[in-house]
Design an enzyme around this catalytic site. Structure first.
Site, PDB file in Angstrom:
ATOM      1  N   GLN A 174      29.443  17.596  73.154  1.00 44.25           N
ATOM      2  CA  GLN A 174      28.617  16.893  72.164  1.00 44.25           C
ATOM      3  C   GLN A 174      27.507  16.155  72.886  1.00 44.25           C
ATOM      4  O   GLN A 174      27.766  15.171  73.589  1.00 44.25           O
ATOM      5  CB  GLN A 174      29.521  15.906  71.409  1.00 44.25           C
ATOM      6  CG  GLN A 174      28.815  15.034  70.398  1.00 44.25           C
ATOM      7  CD  GLN A 174      29.692  13.865  69.991  1.00 44.25           C
ATOM      8  OE1 GLN A 174      30.574  13.444  70.747  1.00 44.25           O
ATOM      9  NE2 GLN A 174      29.469  13.327  68.821  1.00 44.25           N
ATOM     10  N   SER A 220      24.982  10.965  72.831  1.00 42.64           N
ATOM     11  CA  SER A 220      24.649   9.690  73.471  1.00 42.64           C
ATOM     12  C   SER A 220      23.646   9.870  74.602  1.00 42.64           C
ATOM     13  O   SER A 220      23.641  10.886  75.294  1.00 42.64           O
ATOM     14  CB  SER A 220      25.907   9.047  74.048  1.00 42.64           C
ATOM     15  OG  SER A 220      26.863   8.865  73.046  1.00 42.64           O
ATOM     16  N   SER A 222      31.450  14.348  77.364  1.00 50.60           N
ATOM     17  CA  SER A 222      32.786  14.820  77.724  1.00 50.60           C
ATOM     18  C   SER A 222      32.805  16.333  77.775  1.00 50.60           C
ATOM     19  O   SER A 222      32.215  17.002  76.910  1.00 50.60           O
ATOM     20  CB  SER A 222      33.817  14.370  76.679  1.00 50.60           C
ATOM     21  OG  SER A 222      33.773  12.975  76.544  1.00 50.60           O
ATOM     22  N   GLU A 264      34.689  13.370  63.863  1.00 58.31           N
ATOM     23  CA  GLU A 264      35.118  12.837  65.150  1.00 58.31           C
ATOM     24  C   GLU A 264      36.093  11.693  64.917  1.00 58.31           C
ATOM     25  O   GLU A 264      37.166  11.628  65.515  1.00 58.31           O
ATOM     26  CB  GLU A 264      33.900  12.336  65.939  1.00 58.31           C
ATOM     27  CG  GLU A 264      34.281  11.655  67.260  1.00 58.31           C
ATOM     28  CD  GLU A 264      33.080  11.319  68.131  1.00 58.31           C
ATOM     29  OE1 GLU A 264      31.977  11.118  67.572  1.00 58.31           O
ATOM     30  OE2 GLU A 264      33.239  11.254  69.357  1.00 58.31           O
TER      31      GLU A 264
HETATM   32  C1  FAD Z   1      35.374   8.247  77.475  1.00 54.86           C
HETATM   33  C2  FAD Z   1      34.131   8.420  76.701  1.00 54.86           C
HETATM   34  C3  FAD Z   1      33.766   9.673  76.267  1.00 54.86           C
HETATM   35  C4  FAD Z   1      32.574   9.856  75.556  1.00 54.86           C
HETATM   36  N1  FAD Z   1      32.234  11.128  75.184  1.00 54.86           N
HETATM   37  C5  FAD Z   1      31.030  11.330  74.581  1.00 54.86           C
HETATM   38  C6  FAD Z   1      30.589  12.640  74.283  1.00 54.86           C
HETATM   39  O1  FAD Z   1      31.265  13.622  74.567  1.00 54.86           O
HETATM   40  N2  FAD Z   1      29.384  12.824  73.720  1.00 54.86           N
HETATM   41  C7  FAD Z   1      28.594  11.764  73.392  1.00 54.86           C
HETATM   42  O2  FAD Z   1      27.526  11.992  72.845  1.00 54.86           O
HETATM   43  N3  FAD Z   1      28.986  10.488  73.651  1.00 54.86           N
HETATM   44  C8  FAD Z   1      30.182  10.252  74.257  1.00 54.86           C
HETATM   45  N4  FAD Z   1      30.580   8.962  74.539  1.00 54.86           N
HETATM   46  C9  FAD Z   1      29.643   7.873  74.281  1.00 54.86           C
HETATM   47  C10 FAD Z   1      30.058   6.894  73.210  1.00 54.86           C
HETATM   48  O3  FAD Z   1      29.860   7.446  71.938  1.00 54.86           O
HETATM   49  C11 FAD Z   1      29.213   5.627  73.424  1.00 54.86           C
HETATM   50  O4  FAD Z   1      29.621   5.057  74.625  1.00 54.86           O
HETATM   51  C12 FAD Z   1      29.384   4.626  72.323  1.00 54.86           C
HETATM   52  O5  FAD Z   1      28.830   5.095  71.116  1.00 54.86           O
HETATM   53  C13 FAD Z   1      28.784   3.275  72.676  1.00 54.86           C
HETATM   54  O6  FAD Z   1      27.480   3.360  73.166  1.00 54.86           O
HETATM   55  P1  FAD Z   1      27.067   2.628  74.507  1.00 54.86           P
HETATM   56  O7  FAD Z   1      28.034   3.020  75.534  1.00 54.86           O
HETATM   57  O8  FAD Z   1      25.652   2.898  74.734  1.00 54.86           O
HETATM   58  O9  FAD Z   1      27.271   1.076  74.225  1.00 54.86           O
HETATM   59  P2  FAD Z   1      26.277   0.117  73.416  1.00 54.86           P
HETATM   60  O10 FAD Z   1      25.880   0.754  72.150  1.00 54.86           O
HETATM   61  O11 FAD Z   1      25.202  -0.371  74.297  1.00 54.86           O
HETATM   62  O12 FAD Z   1      27.274  -1.064  73.067  1.00 54.86           O
HETATM   63  C14 FAD Z   1      27.550  -2.164  73.949  1.00 54.86           C
HETATM   64  C15 FAD Z   1      28.293  -3.224  73.183  1.00 54.86           C
HETATM   65  O13 FAD Z   1      27.461  -3.703  72.123  1.00 54.86           O
HETATM   66  C16 FAD Z   1      28.124  -3.602  70.892  1.00 54.86           C
HETATM   67  N5  FAD Z   1      27.164  -3.301  69.832  1.00 54.86           N
HETATM   68  C17 FAD Z   1      26.148  -2.407  69.849  1.00 54.86           C
HETATM   69  N6  FAD Z   1      25.525  -2.376  68.671  1.00 54.86           N
HETATM   70  C18 FAD Z   1      26.148  -3.263  67.874  1.00 54.86           C
HETATM   71  C19 FAD Z   1      25.984  -3.681  66.515  1.00 54.86           C
HETATM   72  N7  FAD Z   1      25.065  -3.169  65.699  1.00 54.86           N
HETATM   73  N8  FAD Z   1      26.835  -4.603  66.036  1.00 54.86           N
HETATM   74  C20 FAD Z   1      27.816  -5.132  66.813  1.00 54.86           C
HETATM   75  N9  FAD Z   1      28.006  -4.786  68.100  1.00 54.86           N
HETATM   76  C21 FAD Z   1      27.198  -3.858  68.616  1.00 54.86           C
HETATM   77  C22 FAD Z   1      29.116  -2.458  71.075  1.00 54.86           C
HETATM   78  O14 FAD Z   1      30.188  -2.545  70.171  1.00 54.86           O
HETATM   79  C23 FAD Z   1      29.554  -2.680  72.504  1.00 54.86           C
HETATM   80  O15 FAD Z   1      30.554  -3.660  72.540  1.00 54.86           O
HETATM   81  C24 FAD Z   1      31.755   8.753  75.253  1.00 54.86           C
HETATM   82  C25 FAD Z   1      32.142   7.480  75.677  1.00 54.86           C
HETATM   83  C26 FAD Z   1      33.299   7.301  76.409  1.00 54.86           C
HETATM   84  C27 FAD Z   1      33.671   5.939  76.842  1.00 54.86           C
END
Ligand code: FAD
Lengths: 401, 410
Positions: free
Chosen positions: A127, A130, A162, A245
């Site tokens: 996918q 991100s 992933s 998902e």
């Molecule tokens: C093990 C793992 C596998 C993954 N696999 C995939 C994959 O296969 N494909 C893919 O596309 N993505 C994947 N992801 C990505 C995942 O979807 C993102 O990490 C997730 O959506 C959070 O985005 P970020 O890491 O940029 O954190 P951020 O969005 O920067 O968030 C940081 C913090 O801010 C908080 N925050 C952000 N916005 C808000 C809001 N509006 N209100 C309140 N709090 C908020 C969040 O809750 C978090 O605590 C994976 C992540 C992990 C950890």
């Protein structure tokens, strides 16, 4: 459940009896025709697909029987008891997300070509959503897709992808119009991961393993036939993926005492030397929460009709993620000093310690717990949205970082 | 046999009917009027529920005026009554009384006593220790003594009476002792009492092998009832004392302990239905308020701190609903160990309702702490319900025994 959903349920109830018998019969026939102990995973899952038991609500010929999705549990129970390998674990993004997205948005030709090898695991899926600058705020992503003749050229960087290192196909969300507000300038594609310009670099995670990757897309050509949904409609298609998902990740165990709680129960059974009264009550509490989670999943499965899972699927994802963390916290506390050991960060065994570390990602992947509470508040309870600073602005004018 | 969580069209209609009826007869002003009245409920409304709607005995057999539908339907009704805090002897008559009577092997007693309860014409109360999360024979505080008279030559044995080897006939029993926290006990027409037979306590080992279940009528001599003021004004309690009060034996040992243990399980599940109905109401009320109350120029529901409280309330209510109805289905169809299903229901639903009630007050701010606002009525109900049939912790302890200590659960 509200009185209204109960209503819909009851109406669906009667005609489901015939369908149920059909599903049961098909599942028994699969088991009579092929032995999961001797067949390969792909052979056995192929037989399930051909019998319409991959996603029972899909049309006949596309892995389904055209019956309500709630009956999937009936097929799963029979096939799993007969020794079927778990198709979701075999190809999680493919089976959990890509399958339903293709079902909802791809033309017949693509579905006929892609669904079977997806279900059997012969084609792994990833996918590409991100990005470094777009996680929770997925609609803010920057990867560009530009029209070029009868196709598209894609440039950008994805992250946390992933299984990208194993995948032959991927779901891609890209920006096709930076001058529109962020949600409206997105288009959805599927990408051949072996196409020129796709570069996968492993990312090491806290457990020491590299389940996910960075993916660089440089001048990658995608035929227009691989576009799902209209140009500019990418967000709608992405919602299908995200809801599936959450329901796939949040889906609870079918049987009492199975799923992650089994790890804590197993530790309790195997290590009487570590028992304390406080741990005993804590484990009973976790067992109770696991049951409430399991039964809520059961109720959702019964309620699920042919439609895609709605935002209420976020309940299971939210609860399951937080419960997993509590369960492995318990295991760590029970293990005491033993829990402080870790065999290897190069090739870690599948220990409770590794699972404890891995569980920290559960409340981030597939939508963070904060975002899921927003989803429940805004999309299920219909509470007003947060104040937004990016509404209506062209995507190119929104601050990023 | 219906599959778990597949509510029938009749059950959906039943919910609609009871909700509409409750809205009509039990608007909040009426709840407040009744909670300040001496009796605490409107007998006319109660008998309409029994006779007109026929929803007080859905789990009771048809030959006693019930519907024989089972606990799922009864739970749907109780959920809706809980939602509106409808005042009446729901616990005494339906959840405890009718359940205990329905479990008796004594057919004559069932036929005589159940129909009145089911019709809402009479009310009952159960004086038995169920507050530790099951029937606790060791906590029985009433003793029963047999009354004997010489057997007349060729005389017949009175109904329910037994002939003892000494040539005398047991014509009944008298009870001594006192029981606190008897729900709906002050106004009940019929008191069902657990008592240790033969003047001993619940048995040395507390296993209930001397406990009998007795019926005492409201006009019995030696019966003294004292209403105790309660925190939850919509739910009445009494201290009931027996000073050689004449009693009729309904179930001897060991049947009585079994009936009471089963009653505790069924009541745990039915009370859970009330808990989710009331919790759902508080969730609805809080969400509505969060949408409309403005601060800082925006609806408070747009603030994440408030929105996330509401999301957590939703999760609690949904999970509670799953375990409550799992309990009802499991007891109806025998698909789970009833002890586990009952303790799951009480432990999850008590926690959910009390937490939701506390969160609802918080979402409402100052107005939620006023006497005028409904929140406190539900808050009081929540903490009362949580204590009546065993605390969440008591049920967790039972689950620990069943699931962790008895290796079979693993
Ligand atoms: C093990 C793992 C596998 C993954 N696999 C995939 C994959 O296969 N494909 C893919 O596309 N993505 C994947 N992801 C990505 C995942 O979807 C993102 O990490 C997730 O959506 C959070 O985005 P970020 O890491 O940029 O954190 P951020 O969005 O920067 O968030 C940081 C913090 O801010 C908080 N925050 C952000 N916005 C808000 C809001 N509006 N209100 C309140 N709090 C908020 C969040 O809750 C978090 O605590 C994976 C992540 C992990 C950890």
């Amino acid at each position: 459940m509200s009185a209204e959903t109960a209503d819909a349920l009851a109406a669906a109830g009667a005609s489901q009896d015939d369908d149920r018998a059909r599903v049961e019969r098909a599942a028994r026939e699969v088991l009579a025709g092929i032995d999961p102990a001797t067949a390969t995973t792909a052979e056995f899952l192929g037989a399930c697909y051909d019998a319409g038991l991959a996603w029972v609500h899909f049309p006949v010929g596309f892995g389904g029987l055209g019956v309500p999705a709630g009956l999937q549990a009936v097929a799963d129970a029979i096939l799993a008891a007969g020794g079927r390998p778990d198709p979701f674990l075999n190809n999680p993004i493919g089976v959990g997300m890509a399958g339903p997205t293709l079902h909802g948005h791809a033309d017949e030709q693509l579905r006929a070509r892609l669904l079977r090898p997806l279900y059997t695991g012969e084609n792994m899926w990833a996918q590409l959503f991100s990005e470094p600058g777009a996680g929770s705020d997925l609609a803010g992503l920057s990867t560009r897709a530009v029209r070029d003749g009868d196709g598209w050229v894609v440039d950008g960087q994805k992250v946390w992808t992933s299984l990208a290192h194993l995948a032959s196909w991927a779901l891609l969300l890209a920006r096709t119009d930076p001058d529109l507000p962020k949600h409206r300038g997105l288009t959805y594609f599927i990408v051949d991961m072996h196409a020129p310009g796709v570069e996968v670099r492993p990312l090491r995670q806290a457990t020491g393993q590299a389940e996910f990757n960075e993916v660089y897309l440089t001048g990658v050509r995608v035929p227009d036939a691989h576009r799902l949904g209209d140009v500019g409609q990418g967000w709608n298609v992405a919602m299908t993926t995200l809801m599936n998902e959450r329901s796939a990740i949040g889906d609870s165990a079918l049987d009492r005492g199975s799923g992650t709680i089994a790890d804590a129960l197993g530790l309790w059974r195997d290590r009487p030397d570590l028992h304390t009264p406080a741990l005993r009550l804590r484990l009973a509490g976790l067992w109770t929460q696991a049951e409430a989670h399991r039964l809520t999943g059961e109720r959702a499965r019964v309620a699920r009709t042919a439609g895609p899972p709605g935002p209420e699927a976020s309940i299971g994802k939210l609860v399951g993620a937080e419960l997993n963390q509590k369960i492995y916290d318990f295991c760590m506390d029970m293990l005491g000093p033993e829990g402080t050991l870790y065999d290897s960060y190069d090739d870690p065994a599948d220990s409770l310690q590794r699972r404890f570390l891995r569980a920290r990602a559960n409340t981030i992947e597939g939508g963070t717990s904060q975002i899921l509470r927003n989803v429940l508040g805004e999309r299920v309870l219909r509470l007003p949205g947060d104040v937004r600073v990016d509404t209506g602005k062209p995507w190119r004018d929104v601050p990023r970082g | 046999m219906s599959s778990e969580f597949a509510w029938s069209a009749e059950q959906v209609e039943l919910r609609r009917t009871v909700r509409a009826f409750a809205a009509e007869v039990s608007p909040q002003e009426e709840v407040r009027r009744l909670m300040a009245s001496p009796l605490g409920h409107d007998p006319a409304v109660w008998s309409r529920l029994g006779e007109e709607l026929g929803v007080l005995g859905l789990a009771a057999d048809e030959e006693y005026g019930g519907a024989g539908d089972g606990l799922v339907s009864q739970a749907v009704v109780i959920e809706e009554l809980g939602r509106a805090l409808v005042c009446g002897p729901l616990l005494g008559s339906v959840i405890l009384g009718a359940t205990a009577l329905g479990g008796l092997s004594d057919k004559a007693a069932r036929a005589e006593l159940l129909p009145g309860l089911v019709a809402g014409r009479t009310s009952a109360a159960l004086a038995a220790p169920l507050h530790r999360g099951g029937f606790d024979p060791a906590a029985v505080t009433v003793t029963a003594t047999a009354r004997h008279s010489a057997t007349s030559p060729g005389g017949t044995t009175s109904p329910g009476g037994t002939t003892s080897p000494g040539g005398t006939e047991t014509t009944g029993h008298t009870l001594r002792g006192s029981v606190a926290h008897v729900l709906d006990g002050a106004a009940a027409d019929l008191l069902l009492v657990a008592a240790a037979i033969g003047g001993t306590d619940g048995g040395e080992d507390g296993d209930g092998d001397t406990v009998g279940l007795f019926a005492v009528s409201a006009d019995a001599t030696g019966l003294v009832r004292e209403s105790t003021p309660t925190m939850d004004l919509t739910r009445r309690q009494a201290t009931v004392s027996f000073n050689d009060a004449p009693a009729r034996l309904l179930a001897a040992a060991p049947e009585a302990a079994t009936v009471l243990a089963t009653t505790a399980e069924t009541a745990a599940v039915l009370l859970a239905a009330e808990q989710i109905g009331a919790a759902q109401y508080l969730l609805d009320l809080s969400v509505e308020y969060a949408r409309t109350r403005l601060q800082f120029g925006r609806p408070i529901g747009s603030f994440q701190a408030v929105k996330h409280l509401c999301a957590d309330m939703l999760v609690l209510v949904e999970q509670a609903r799953s375990v409550a109805y799992h309990g009802a289905w499991a007891l109806d169809e025998g698909t789970d160990d009833p002890r586990i299903a009952a303790s799951l229901a009480q432990s999850v639903c008590s926690t959910a309702f009390t937490q939701v009630a506390a969160m609802a007050v918080q979402v409402h701010g100052g107005i939620g702490f006023t006497w005028e606002h409904p929140a406190h009525l539900y808050l009081k109900r929540a903490y009362t319900d949580a204590a009546l049939l065993g605390s969440a912790e008591a049920h967790q302890e039972r689950l620990a025994q069943l699931v962790l200590d008895d290796a079979g659960g693993l």
